[in-house]
Design a protein around this motif. Structure first.
Motif, PDB file in Angstrom:
ATOM      1  N   THR A 152       0.800  -1.225   0.000  1.00  0.00           N
ATOM      2  CA  THR A 152       0.000   0.000   0.000  1.00  0.00           C
ATOM      3  C   THR A 152       0.831   1.272   0.000  1.00  0.00           C
ATOM      4  O   THR A 152       0.283   2.359  -0.132  1.00  0.00           O
ATOM      5  N   ALA A 153       2.165   1.167   0.140  1.00  0.00           N
ATOM      6  CA  ALA A 153       2.991   2.370   0.193  1.00  0.00           C
ATOM      7  C   ALA A 153       4.424   2.036  -0.199  1.00  0.00           C
ATOM      8  O   ALA A 153       4.911   0.921   0.019  1.00  0.00           O
ATOM      9  N   VAL A 154       5.091   3.020  -0.799  1.00  0.00           N
ATOM     10  CA  VAL A 154       6.533   2.985  -1.042  1.00  0.00           C
ATOM     11  C   VAL A 154       7.108   4.245  -0.410  1.00  0.00           C
ATOM     12  O   VAL A 154       6.582   5.344  -0.595  1.00  0.00           O
ATOM     13  N   ARG A 155       8.190   4.079   0.347  1.00  0.00           N
ATOM     14  CA  ARG A 155       8.794   5.208   1.064  1.00  0.00           C
ATOM     15  C   ARG A 155      10.290   5.238   0.764  1.00  0.00           C
ATOM     16  O   ARG A 155      10.984   4.249   0.967  1.00  0.00           O
ATOM     17  N   PHE A 156      10.771   6.385   0.279  1.00  0.00           N
ATOM     18  CA  PHE A 156      12.194   6.476  -0.037  1.00  0.00           C
ATOM     19  C   PHE A 156      12.720   7.873   0.275  1.00  0.00           C
ATOM     20  O   PHE A 156      11.959   8.834   0.394  1.00  0.00           O
ATOM     21  N   ALA A 157      14.035   7.954   0.432  1.00  0.00           N
ATOM     22  CA  ALA A 157      14.704   9.232   0.680  1.00  0.00           C
ATOM     23  C   ALA A 157      15.498   9.635  -0.550  1.00  0.00           C
ATOM     24  O   ALA A 157      15.987   8.782  -1.302  1.00  0.00           O
ATOM     25  N   ALA A 158      15.633  10.949  -0.761  1.00  0.00           N
ATOM     26  CA  ALA A 158      16.467  11.490  -1.825  1.00  0.00           C
ATOM     27  C   ALA A 158      17.495  12.423  -1.206  1.00  0.00           C
ATOM     28  O   ALA A 158      17.152  13.289  -0.392  1.00  0.00           O
ATOM     29  N   ALA A 159      18.775  12.233  -1.588  1.00  0.00           N
ATOM     30  CA  ALA A 159      19.869  13.024  -1.035  1.00  0.00           C
ATOM     31  C   ALA A 159      20.809  13.441  -2.154  1.00  0.00           C
ATOM     32  O   ALA A 159      20.857  12.803  -3.213  1.00  0.00           O
ATOM     33  N   ASN A 160      21.580  14.501  -1.909  1.00  0.00           N
ATOM     34  CA  ASN A 160      22.512  14.994  -2.925  1.00  0.00           C
ATOM     35  C   ASN A 160      23.523  15.940  -2.298  1.00  0.00           C
ATOM     36  O   ASN A 160      23.289  16.492  -1.227  1.00  0.00           O
ATOM     37  N   CYS A 161      24.646  16.121  -2.959  1.00  0.00           N
ATOM     38  CA  CYS A 161      25.605  17.210  -2.699  1.00  0.00           C
ATOM     39  C   CYS A 161      26.152  17.166  -1.276  1.00  0.00           C
ATOM     40  O   CYS A 161      25.581  17.746  -0.354  1.00  0.00           O
ATOM     41  N   GLN A 162      27.303  16.487  -1.114  1.00  0.00           N
ATOM     42  CA  GLN A 162      27.824  16.215   0.218  1.00  0.00           C
ATOM     43  C   GLN A 162      29.311  16.539   0.302  1.00  0.00           C
ATOM     44  O   GLN A 162      30.128  15.658   0.588  1.00  0.00           O
ATOM     45  N   ALA A 163      29.671  17.776   0.030  1.00  0.00           N
ATOM     46  CA  ALA A 163      31.080  18.176   0.103  1.00  0.00           C
ATOM     47  C   ALA A 163      31.624  17.868   1.496  1.00  0.00           C
ATOM     48  O   ALA A 163      31.127  18.389   2.497  1.00  0.00           O
ATOM     49  N   ASP A 462      15.155  14.811   1.510  1.00  0.00           N
ATOM     50  CA  ASP A 462      13.700  14.674   1.388  1.00  0.00           C
ATOM     51  C   ASP A 462      13.301  13.220   1.599  1.00  0.00           C
ATOM     52  O   ASP A 462      14.016  12.296   1.184  1.00  0.00           O
ATOM     53  N   VAL A 463      12.132  13.019   2.207  1.00  0.00           N
ATOM     54  CA  VAL A 463      11.510  11.698   2.294  1.00  0.00           C
ATOM     55  C   VAL A 463      10.206  11.744   1.513  1.00  0.00           C
ATOM     56  O   VAL A 463       9.367  12.625   1.736  1.00  0.00           O
ATOM     57  N   HIS A 464      10.054  10.806   0.590  1.00  0.00           N
ATOM     58  CA  HIS A 464       8.873  10.736  -0.268  1.00  0.00           C
ATOM     59  C   HIS A 464       8.089   9.472   0.075  1.00  0.00           C
ATOM     60  O   HIS A 464       8.649   8.377   0.096  1.00  0.00           O
ATOM     61  N   GLU A 465       6.806   9.644   0.330  1.00  0.00           N
ATOM     62  CA  GLU A 465       5.927   8.506   0.614  1.00  0.00           C
ATOM     63  C   GLU A 465       4.836   8.455  -0.441  1.00  0.00           C
ATOM     64  O   GLU A 465       4.121   9.443  -0.669  1.00  0.00           O
ATOM     65  N   VAL A 466       4.713   7.306  -1.089  1.00  0.00           N
ATOM     66  CA  VAL A 466       3.818   7.135  -2.227  1.00  0.00           C
ATOM     67  C   VAL A 466       2.741   6.122  -1.870  1.00  0.00           C
ATOM     68  O   VAL A 466       3.051   4.990  -1.479  1.00  0.00           O
ATOM     69  N   THR A 467       1.501   6.535  -1.997  1.00  0.00           N
ATOM     70  CA  THR A 467       0.369   5.625  -1.845  1.00  0.00           C
ATOM     71  C   THR A 467      -0.492   5.714  -3.100  1.00  0.00           C
ATOM     72  O   THR A 467      -0.236   6.522  -3.993  1.00  0.00           O
ATOM     73  N   ALA A 468      -1.532   4.902  -3.150  1.00  0.00           N
ATOM     74  CA  ALA A 468      -2.406   4.928  -4.322  1.00  0.00           C
ATOM     75  C   ALA A 468      -3.090   6.277  -4.494  1.00  0.00           C
ATOM     76  O   ALA A 468      -3.383   6.692  -5.621  1.00  0.00           O
ATOM     77  N   ALA A 469      -3.310   6.986  -3.407  1.00  0.00           N
ATOM     78  CA  ALA A 469      -4.072   8.232  -3.470  1.00  0.00           C
ATOM     79  C   ALA A 469      -3.212   9.487  -3.455  1.00  0.00           C
ATOM     80  O   ALA A 469      -3.603  10.514  -4.021  1.00  0.00           O
ATOM     81  N   HIS A 470      -2.020   9.422  -2.800  1.00  0.00           N
ATOM     82  CA  HIS A 470      -1.253  10.649  -2.586  1.00  0.00           C
ATOM     83  C   HIS A 470       0.249  10.392  -2.716  1.00  0.00           C
ATOM     84  O   HIS A 470       0.737   9.290  -2.457  1.00  0.00           O
ATOM     85  N   TRP A 471       0.945  11.467  -3.060  1.00  0.00           N
ATOM     86  CA  TRP A 471       2.403  11.535  -2.956  1.00  0.00           C
ATOM     87  C   TRP A 471       2.706  12.600  -1.906  1.00  0.00           C
ATOM     88  O   TRP A 471       2.298  13.745  -2.034  1.00  0.00           O
ATOM     89  N   THR A 472       3.423  12.234  -0.850  1.00  0.00           N
ATOM     90  CA  THR A 472       3.765  13.170   0.218  1.00  0.00           C
ATOM     91  C   THR A 472       5.279  13.316   0.294  1.00  0.00           C
ATOM     92  O   THR A 472       6.004  12.311   0.351  1.00  0.00           O
ATOM     93  N   THR A 473       5.749  14.555   0.279  1.00  0.00           N
ATOM     94  CA  THR A 473       7.175  14.848   0.389  1.00  0.00           C
ATOM     95  C   THR A 473       7.423  15.641   1.656  1.00  0.00           C
ATOM     96  O   THR A 473       6.815  16.706   1.861  1.00  0.00           O
TER      97      THR A 473
END
Length: 519
Positions: A152-163, A462-473
């Motif tokens: 019912t959900a997929v949850r992932f993090a996005a990261a970038n730029c780590q000098a 950022d943390v992104h949570e994906v369900t059938a009805a919504h995308w939450t960031t």
């Protein structure tokens, strides 16, 4: 009290003693380099698995497992035989008792004694634990997760730029503790330059990274941050790259022989240090040009498309310029035209949305998609013509957070909205000053009607949570990048409703600090 990285390096530069503080300065022995790195808060796992373990590119029934043998991580050459046998094991429990797969592989000096083990035959949507053995030693235990085919959900993090020289990786400490299906890294994993005493440096300042040995040492230094190793060991990763993995603002198709040699060295070192799956036969086939772009599906909830916006691009600002390259563009367009009915996420290293610095002014950075106007117009036009819905683009590079409406024509405020782009804060790389952000946030808002939100004073992921009805960031930020144990909080969150293009900020966090919000 231990000085933080940025202040220590700045003080050393001001005193003319930077060579005594920067671990990758020329002429330092491995022991001296390690001592300098430890003074900046670095440490490593026990030898020979000093750089930790990682997993990547999860499929429903398999993942890639990674490690690299580096008993002396900052040495140009490792005191190891040309080939070392490495054992690996995958189990259903953290104690590695319920073993489901095991084997051996060879770690060769040709690829820096790195190993990439594609494991198959696993069950979809579940956690596994793994470890490596070599030369009588056992690595730490890592945890991975296969891609779900339902749920019912997929949850992932996005990261970038780590000098490394700009701050600690408390953001990765936070990511390691999140409940996630995977992590997407959006580029600038390393920076090819080092500090020269100031807060920010140009790519030709400081110790240069030119050879394969240089890039290996650079990656090994970055993996000297325990929080980064913890985040790799906690979740499987997808990876793309941007420019600093090679050199600032480079074009993958330009340059003479010296640059091509440098690029090949950088690409090989990147592959040696990442849990990256290459679809060609054998590890040597991944060199010198690893294939980055790919599409992965998570049941009926999410289609993830990872883009490579650096390797195949032409020069900027040409009528027929390309940021994708012909083959990748054709692949992307075919995917758009055949896309399933699901959420669609593009992992995009540099900003897709248009960005002018002031009303009627020029584009701020044409190293972004703004330098490839005709191709952007063509690709987004194909998205519109195909009727693709529920598009979310996750982006890095800017060292600040943006939320944009993705439009067919960014110069037309009435143009159809195709989706939403979320550009994440950097992990540690320096952003513009608070004064600059306060002055220019409103200017960018007036110049770019599709811009919904801008915040540039913080660092995180950022943390992104994906369900059938919504995308939450959720924008997760650290209190202080100078503190390796800095707490992580949610600055604000946005939600996209399935079937309705455009994001809406959570009323509960809509009063959080920002330099621009669209009314």
């Amino acid at each position: 009290m231990k000085l933080n990285r940025r202040d220590l390096l700045k003080a050393a530069g001001a005193a003319g003693a930077l060579n005594a503080a920067w671990p990758l300065s020329a002429g330092l022995s491995p022991a001296a380099a390690r001592s300098a790195a430890e003074a900046l808060g670095a440490d490593w796992d026990p030898a020979p698995f000093t750089l930790g373990v990682a997993s990547g590119d999860p499929l429903p029934h398999g993942v890639v497992l990674w490690t690299r043998l580096a008993p002396e991580p900052l040495a140009a050459e490792q005191a190891l035989p040309d080939v070392v046998e490495v054992g690996w094991v995958v189990a259903e429990d953290s104690a590695l008792r319920r073993v489901v797969a095991r084997g051996t592989t060879s770690a060769s000096s040709t690829l820096g004694h790195s190993v990439h083990v594609p494991v198959s035959g696993l069950q979809a949507g579940r956690h596994y634990w793994y470890a490596f053995t070599a030369r009588g030693r056992t690595s730490r235990t890592g945890r991975t997760r296969t891609a779900a085919t339902g749920g019912t959900a997929v949850r992932f993090a996005a990261a970038n730029c780590q000098a490394f020289h700009d701050g600690y990786y408390a953001a990765f400490r936070g990511i390691a503790r999140e409940q996630l299906d995977f992590v997407v890294h959006l580029g600038d994993y390393i920076y090819e330059h080092g500090p020269v005493g100031g807060d920010h440096v140009r790519d030709h300042d400081g110790p240069q990274t030119l050879t394969l040995a240089d890039y290996r040492r650079r990656h090994a230094l970055y993996k000297g941050d325990a929080s980064l190793r913890d985040a790799h060991a906690a979740h499987p990763w997808f990876l793309t790259w941007d420019d600093h993995e090679v050199v600032n603002d480079y074009s993958g198709t330009g340059g003479g022989a010296p640059f091509l040699q440098r690029r090949a060295a950088a690409y090989q070192a990147w592959y040696e240090h990442m849990p990256h799956r290459d679809d060609r036969d054998g590890p040597a086939a991944a060199l010198p040009d690893p294939v980055i772009h790919r599409t992965r599906r998570f049941g009926s909830l999410l289609e993830l498309t990872v883009l490579d916006l650096r390797s195949h691009r032409s020069a900027q600002n040409l009528p027929d310029g390309t940021i994708l390259g012909a083959q990748q563009k054709d692949w992307l367009v075919r995917g758009v035209e055949r896309a399933p009915d699901t959420w669609h996420c593009w992992a995009n290293s540099i900003m897709l949305s248009q960005l002018r610095g002031r009303p009627g002014g020029p584009f701020m950075f044409t190293d972004q998609w703004d330098g490839f106007l005709n191709e952007r117009r063509e690709v987004l036009g194909r998205v519109h013509d195909a009727g693709l819905e529920d598009l979310v683009v996750v982006t890095g590079d800017w060292h600040s957070a943006f939320v944009d409406d993705v439009r067919v024509d960014f110069d037309d405020p009435d143009s159809p909205v195709l989706g939403t782009e979320f550009t994440a804060h950097s992990v540690s790389s320096s952003a513009y000053s608070p004064t600059w952000n306060a002055a220019n946030g409103p200017l960018m808002g007036r110049a770019n009607p599709h811009l919904q939100y801008f915040e540039g004073n913080r660092y995180g992921y950022d943390v992104h949570e994906v369900t059938a009805a919504h995308w939450t960031t959720r924008m997760r930020v650290v209190a202080d990048r100078r503190d390796p144990h800095s707490p992580v909080t949610t600055l604000t969150s946005f939600r996209v409703r399935r079937g309705t293009a455009g994001a809406v900020e959570d009323p509960a966090t809509a009063g959080s600090p920002a330099q621009y919000r669209r009314d």
